[in-house]
Enzyme design. Sequence first.
Site, PDB file in Angstrom:
ATOM      1  N   GLU A  53       0.975  -1.220   0.207  1.00  8.26           N
ATOM      2  CA  GLU A  53      -0.026  -0.013  -0.098  1.00  8.26           C
ATOM      3  C   GLU A  53       0.924   1.213   0.076  1.00  8.26           C
ATOM      4  O   GLU A  53       0.496   2.342  -0.630  1.00  8.26           O
ATOM      5  CB  GLU A  53      -0.935  -0.090   1.278  1.00  8.26           C
ATOM      6  CG  GLU A  53      -2.046  -1.025   1.262  1.00  8.26           C
ATOM      7  CD  GLU A  53      -1.611  -2.571   1.499  1.00  8.26           C
ATOM      8  OE1 GLU A  53      -2.090  -3.613   1.336  1.00  8.26           O
ATOM      9  OE2 GLU A  53      -0.292  -2.509   2.040  1.00  8.26           O
ATOM     10  N   PRO A 261       7.994 -15.289   0.034  1.00 14.42           N
ATOM     11  CA  PRO A 261       6.856 -15.170   0.704  1.00 14.42           C
ATOM     12  C   PRO A 261       6.276 -13.685   1.230  1.00 14.42           C
ATOM     13  O   PRO A 261       7.058 -12.740   1.096  1.00 14.42           O
ATOM     14  CB  PRO A 261       7.398 -15.925   1.993  1.00 14.42           C
ATOM     15  CG  PRO A 261       8.920 -15.599   1.878  1.00 14.42           C
ATOM     16  CD  PRO A 261       9.120 -15.613   0.362  1.00 14.42           C
ATOM     17  N   ARG A 262       4.922 -13.535   1.425  1.00 13.80           N
ATOM     18  CA  ARG A 262       4.534 -12.567   1.825  1.00 13.80           C
ATOM     19  C   ARG A 262       5.077 -11.636   3.068  1.00 13.80           C
ATOM     20  O   ARG A 262       5.388 -10.760   3.461  1.00 13.80           O
ATOM     21  CB  ARG A 262       2.879 -12.603   2.216  1.00 13.80           C
ATOM     22  CG  ARG A 262       2.240 -11.428   2.656  1.00 13.80           C
ATOM     23  CD  ARG A 262       2.002 -10.235   1.249  1.00 13.80           C
ATOM     24  NE  ARG A 262       1.149  -9.238   1.660  1.00 13.80           N
ATOM     25  CZ  ARG A 262       0.929  -8.158   1.103  1.00 13.80           C
ATOM     26  NH1 ARG A 262       1.545  -7.948  -0.134  1.00 13.80           N
ATOM     27  NH2 ARG A 262       0.180  -7.323   1.451  1.00 13.80           N
ATOM     28  N   PRO A 329      -2.853  -8.351  -9.553  1.00 17.19           N
ATOM     29  CA  PRO A 329      -2.298  -8.771 -10.714  1.00 17.19           C
ATOM     30  C   PRO A 329      -1.742  -7.900 -11.499  1.00 17.19           C
ATOM     31  O   PRO A 329      -0.987  -8.005 -12.693  1.00 17.19           O
ATOM     32  CB  PRO A 329      -3.581  -9.358 -11.293  1.00 17.19           C
ATOM     33  CG  PRO A 329      -4.781  -8.316 -11.010  1.00 17.19           C
ATOM     34  CD  PRO A 329      -4.182  -8.081  -9.595  1.00 17.19           C
ATOM     35  N   GLU A 331       1.004  -5.888 -10.878  1.00 19.54           N
ATOM     36  CA  GLU A 331       2.536  -5.703 -11.087  1.00 19.54           C
ATOM     37  C   GLU A 331       2.973  -6.959 -12.035  1.00 19.54           C
ATOM     38  O   GLU A 331       4.012  -6.582 -13.044  1.00 19.54           O
ATOM     39  CB  GLU A 331       3.123  -6.105  -9.805  1.00 19.54           C
ATOM     40  CG  GLU A 331       2.751  -4.799  -8.763  1.00 19.54           C
ATOM     41  CD  GLU A 331       3.288  -4.686  -7.423  1.00 19.54           C
ATOM     42  OE1 GLU A 331       3.473  -5.930  -6.834  1.00 19.54           O
ATOM     43  OE2 GLU A 331       3.565  -3.832  -6.751  1.00 19.54           O
TER      44      GLU A 331
END
Length: 427
Positions: A53, A261-262, A329, A331
């Site tokens: 964000e 990973p996030r 989606p 990026e």
Amino acid sequence: MTLYRLLLSLAAPAVAIRLLRKRGEAGERLGGHAPSPPHPGPVIWLHAASNGEAASARGLVQAILERGLAARVVVTCNTATGRDLVRGWGMARVSARLAPLDYRLALRRFLRGWQPAALILIESELWPNRLAAMGRRGRPVLVLGARMSARSAARWGRLPGLIRPALATVSYLSAQDDGSAARFHALGLPADRIGPVVNLKSGSAMQDGPDQTDLDRLAPLFPRGDTVLAASTHAGEEAAILSAFATARQTRPGLRLILAPRHPRRAPEIAQTIARAGLTHATRSRGDSPDADTPVYLADTMGEMGLWYRLAGITFVGGSLVDRGGHTPFEPAAHGSAILHGPHVANFAEAYAVLDAAGGARTVADDNALATALATLDAKGQATMAAAARTAIDRLHTGDTGLDPLLDALARLIRPHPTQQKDTTDA
């Protein structure tokens, strides 16, 4: 609202213990560390939950600074990595802090210290006490890229005593899609406060390019047509992705996997999952150098997604095999990567529907379907999907008005507060 505050009070001991464990964060979480003396012009408070964000809001922050408002911007994030990302921009008149907790004491300290003339929220950070505190001060709240899935709308619909007062404080809202705008209106936001749809993440997808040195070094090791990126994965997804990758390698032994990973802090458990899948790996945060015999690169760092997208001809978008709503989606599409995703994409439902229908993205329901896609999607197929995705996104954003409506609304709404004034309102 009373029940919400009661629950916060019951949670206070656990919150206090967490703050004691992270003493370095406590001051900011409790609303401290404001500037002294205060900035003479208006302060715009912009809140972005985390890295994604914050990155998407960079263009907005720059536009505010260039708007002629003589404003200063304080950006708050829920995570230290998001805050540090903003600090790394090095922008004059921009400060970055951890967001104050949604307790009235913390908010009172933050608001008295910073004296924000307006609050801009990115996507869906609707904290009740925060909104109520701004509303009591008569300070406008604007929401940009607002997201409201059907499931979230149903949950909020069962809490009218929270959502209606919260939305009553919102002066301007721009949703990320028409469906979200309609749901906010159904929950009680007046239609005359809803502006044109703007999706910040689509507009910021190519804003920061990768480090060219890293790209030059890694590109020979990761041929684009044979490189798969698993982007922003969550717990419960990595095992399925690794199983699919190992199966696909039986047909295409040259396949490489970049696993990002996030939450990078999960790297140790993910490393164990990679080992259980019978695969070897190198770890980015340790400075490991992958070689031709290392099929998996564990990209456990922050702020490098642009690099991984540039290397990958195929991107599996995480948060979609498990029910986390799916990640953006835009990026991978902007970087020309073929998009695969699971069935759980409520966060970007409209975008994925358009992409899937155009052949620019493909749904894979499980590890077997993912393995088939990885084994059969060659460079030519990847290019075809990438071209279809670009066309679909251009069509999706036809008529996009950009940031001007929000900036115009901001200038209009903060006009009664051209300079900071001492705040004596009780939060």
